[in-house]
Design an enzyme around this catalytic site. Structure first.
Site, short mmCIF file in Angstrom:
data_model
loop_
_atom_site.label_atom_id
_atom_site.label_comp_id
_atom_site.label_asym_id
_atom_site.label_seq_id
_atom_site.Cartn_x
_atom_site.Cartn_y
_atom_site.Cartn_z
N ASP A 103 -1.39 6.26 6.65
CA ASP A 103 -2.51 5.46 6.18
C ASP A 103 -2.77 4.39 7.26
O ASP A 103 -2.00 3.47 7.43
CB ASP A 103 -2.15 4.81 4.84
CG ASP A 103 -3.23 3.84 4.34
OD1 ASP A 103 -4.24 3.65 5.04
OD2 ASP A 103 -3.04 3.28 3.23
N LYS A 135 -12.44 -1.99 6.63
CA LYS A 135 -11.60 -2.93 7.38
C LYS A 135 -12.05 -2.97 8.84
O LYS A 135 -12.26 -4.03 9.39
CB LYS A 135 -10.12 -2.53 7.31
CG LYS A 135 -9.62 -2.15 5.92
CD LYS A 135 -9.36 -3.32 5.01
CE LYS A 135 -9.23 -2.94 3.56
NZ LYS A 135 -7.94 -2.44 3.14
N TRP A 159 0.81 -1.22 0.00
CA TRP A 159 0.00 0.00 0.00
C TRP A 159 0.84 1.27 0.00
O TRP A 159 0.49 2.26 -0.63
CB TRP A 159 -0.99 -0.01 1.17
CG TRP A 159 -2.07 -1.01 0.96
CD1 TRP A 159 -2.28 -2.17 1.66
CD2 TRP A 159 -3.08 -0.99 -0.07
NE1 TRP A 159 -3.35 -2.85 1.14
CE2 TRP A 159 -3.86 -2.17 0.08
CE3 TRP A 159 -3.40 -0.11 -1.11
CZ2 TRP A 159 -4.94 -2.46 -0.76
CZ3 TRP A 159 -4.47 -0.41 -1.95
CH2 TRP A 159 -5.22 -1.58 -1.76
C1 PLP Z 1 -7.48 -1.63 1.88
C2 PLP Z 1 -6.40 -0.63 2.00
C3 PLP Z 1 -6.31 0.48 1.13
C4 PLP Z 1 -7.26 0.68 -0.01
O1 PLP Z 1 -8.47 1.13 0.46
P1 PLP Z 1 -9.66 1.55 -0.52
O2 PLP Z 1 -10.68 2.07 0.40
O3 PLP Z 1 -10.08 0.32 -1.25
O4 PLP Z 1 -9.15 2.59 -1.46
C5 PLP Z 1 -5.30 1.38 1.36
N1 PLP Z 1 -4.41 1.24 2.35
C6 PLP Z 1 -4.46 0.19 3.20
C7 PLP Z 1 -3.46 0.09 4.30
C8 PLP Z 1 -5.45 -0.78 3.05
O5 PLP Z 1 -5.50 -1.82 3.88
#
Ligand code: PLP
Length: 361
Positions: free
Chosen positions: A173, A197, A102
Site C-alpha cells: 500500500d 494524497k 493502515w
Molecule cells: C489514506 C490512506 C488509505 C485510505 O485510503 P482511501 O482512499 O480513503 O480508502 C489507505 N492506506 C494509506 C497508507 C493511506 O494513507
C-alpha cells in the site's frame, strides 16, 4: 487570492499550476466544447487521455510490460479486500506486517477471507517507534503474499526498502508515498495507491498488478472486485471516476515536468529534513519515531507541553498554516508534506515553530 499552506494528510494540497490548468480546461476541454466531467468515458477524447495517462505513469515508474495498470474506484480501502480475494487462490493464509493504523486495518479486513500470519510489527524501543529490521521479519514461503504499508500515514514510519520474502509476492500500500521516489516494480506483486494524497483529488485508485496474479479470484468475488474484470476492460467495465482520472493525468504530467520521481525524491528529502531538523533541535517539539524509520511525507510531532496544542494550531492557522492537528488516534500535531507542498510552505511552518517556541517555551 489567499491560498493557505494545507498540511492535511488527505485530501491534500495540489499544485497551483495543475489547478490552473484544470480551471482553463473546465469549460472546453481539447476543443470538444465540454468539460472533462461531461465527456463520455468511451469517447475518443477521453480514451486519448487515458492512454496517455497510463503511458506517462509507466514511464515515471518504469513499469514493466508484464504488469497491468488499473484505474479503479473504491479507494485504497477497497484493495484491503480485493487483494485477498484475487491473490489467495488455494492458500488459506497470507502474511501481514502490522506497522501502524493502515496495515492493521488491511489485516483486519483480510481475516474475513483467510488466516493471517503476523510477519512482524511496529516495535517500541526506549520510547521510540521503529519498523522491524530485516532479521525480525518472518514470512514462511507457503504464504499467498506478504502485505505491508510502505508509508504509514498516521504513525509516520516508512520502509526505506521493501521487505525480502523469497518467492512470496509482495503487496504494498503506497497510498501516501506513491511517486515520491523511484521503485523497482519488478520486486512487487501488487502496488496500489489512492489519488487524494499525492496525485489528485479523491476518487481514483491506481493498482499495478503482475499478470500472473490476475484471473483466478475466490469463487464468491463480486465482478467489480475481480482484477480481471478491469484488466480486460481497460478499467472501463463500468463508468470510471472520469474527472479524478483526468486530474491524475494532469498530476502525472506535472511530476514529469518537475523532473520525474527522482526529482520528487530530492525535493521531498530537502523539505522533510528542514522540518525534522527543527523538531530535533528543540526540546519543545518531539517526534516519536527512530531516525531509521521516519517517513519522508508525514511528520507526527507533539509539544512537550500538550496544554499548548490548541494555541499552536490556532496561531498556525493565523499564519496560513492549516490542518496541522494530529490524527484523532494519536493526538498532537502532524505535518503532511506531500509532493505538491512547496518549500515555502515548509519554511514558513519552521519559522512559525521557532517563533512559537520562543514565545511559549
Ligand atoms: C489514506 C490512506 C488509505 C485510505 O485510503 P482511501 O482512499 O480513503 O480508502 C489507505 N492506506 C494509506 C497508507 C493511506 O494513507
Amino acid at each position: 487570492m489567499s491560498r493557505v499552506f494545507n498540511f492535511s494528510a488527505g485530501p491534500s494540497t495540489l499544485p497551483e499550476d495543475v489547478l490552473k490548468r484544470a480551471q482553463a480546461e473546465l469549460l472546453d476541454w481539447n476543443n470538444c466544447g465540454m468539460s472533462p466531467m461531461e465527456v463520455g468515458h468511451r469517447s475518443h477524447v477521453f480514451s486519448e487521455m487515458t492512454e496517455r495517462c497510463e503511458a506517462t505513469l509507466r514511464e515515471l515508474l518504469n513499469i514493466p510490460s508484464h504488469y497491468h495498470v488499473l484505474f479503479l474506484s473504491g479507494g485504497a480501502t477497497s484493495q484491503f479486500a480485493m487483494v485477498p480475494m484475487n491473490l489467495l487462490r488455494d492458500s488459506g493464509s497470507a502474511a501481514y506486517l502490522k506497522t501502524g493504523h493502515w496495515s492493521k486495518k488491511a489485516g483486519d479486513e483480510a481475516t474475513r477471507y483467510c488466516d493471517i500470519h503476523q510477519a512482524g510489527q511496529l516495535i517500541e524501543e526506549n520510547g521510540y517507534k521503529r519498523l522491524p529490521r530485516e532479521d525480525e521479519i518472518d514470512c514462511p514461503n507457503d504464504m499467498a503474499y506478504l502485505y505491508f504499508t510502505d508509508n504509514e500515514t498516521i504513525d509516520g514510519v516508512e520502509f526505506k526498502k521493501p521487505p525480502i520474502c523469497g518467492n512470496v509476492p509482495l503487496v504494498s500500500d503506497m497510498t501516501s508515498n506513491f511517486l515520491s521516489r523511484p521503485i523497482d516494480v519488478d520486486k512487487f506483486g501488487v502496488i496500489f495507491a489512492s489519488s487524494q494524497k499525492n496525485f489528485g483529488h479523491a476518487g481514483v485508485t491506481v493498482v499495478i498488478v503482475r499478470d500472473d496474479l490476475v484471473g483466478d479470484p475466490l469463487a464468491f468475488t463480486p465482478t467489480m472486485y475481480n482484477y480481471k474484470t478491469h484488466a480486460d476492460a481497460g478499467s472501463k467495465y463500468n463508468t470510471p471516476p472520469t474527472y479524478a482520472w483526468y486530474f491524475a493525468s494532469l498530476m502525472f504530467d506535472w511530476i514529469k515536468e518537475q523532473g520525474g520521481v527522482e526529482a520528487m525524491e530530492k525535493k521531498s528529502k530537502a523539505k522533510i529534513n528542514t522540518l525534522y531538523h527543527a523538531v530535533d533541535h528543540s526540546d519543545f517539539y518531539l517526534n516519536p519515531v527512530q531516525q531509521c524509520s521516519r517517513s519522508t511525507l508525514n511528520v507526527p510531532f507533539t509539544l512537550s507541553d500538550p496544554s499548548l496544542d490548541s494555541l499552536f494550531i490556532e496561531e498556525a492557522k493565523q499564519h496560513n498554516l492549516c490542518n496541522l492537528k494530529g490524527h484523532r488516534s494519536v493526538g498532537g500535531m502532524r505535518a503532511s508534506v506531500y509532493l505538491a507542498m512547496t518549500e515555502q510552505g515548509v519554511n514558513d511552518l519552521v519559522d512559525f515553530m521557532i517563533d512559537f517556541e520562543k514565545r511559549n517555551g
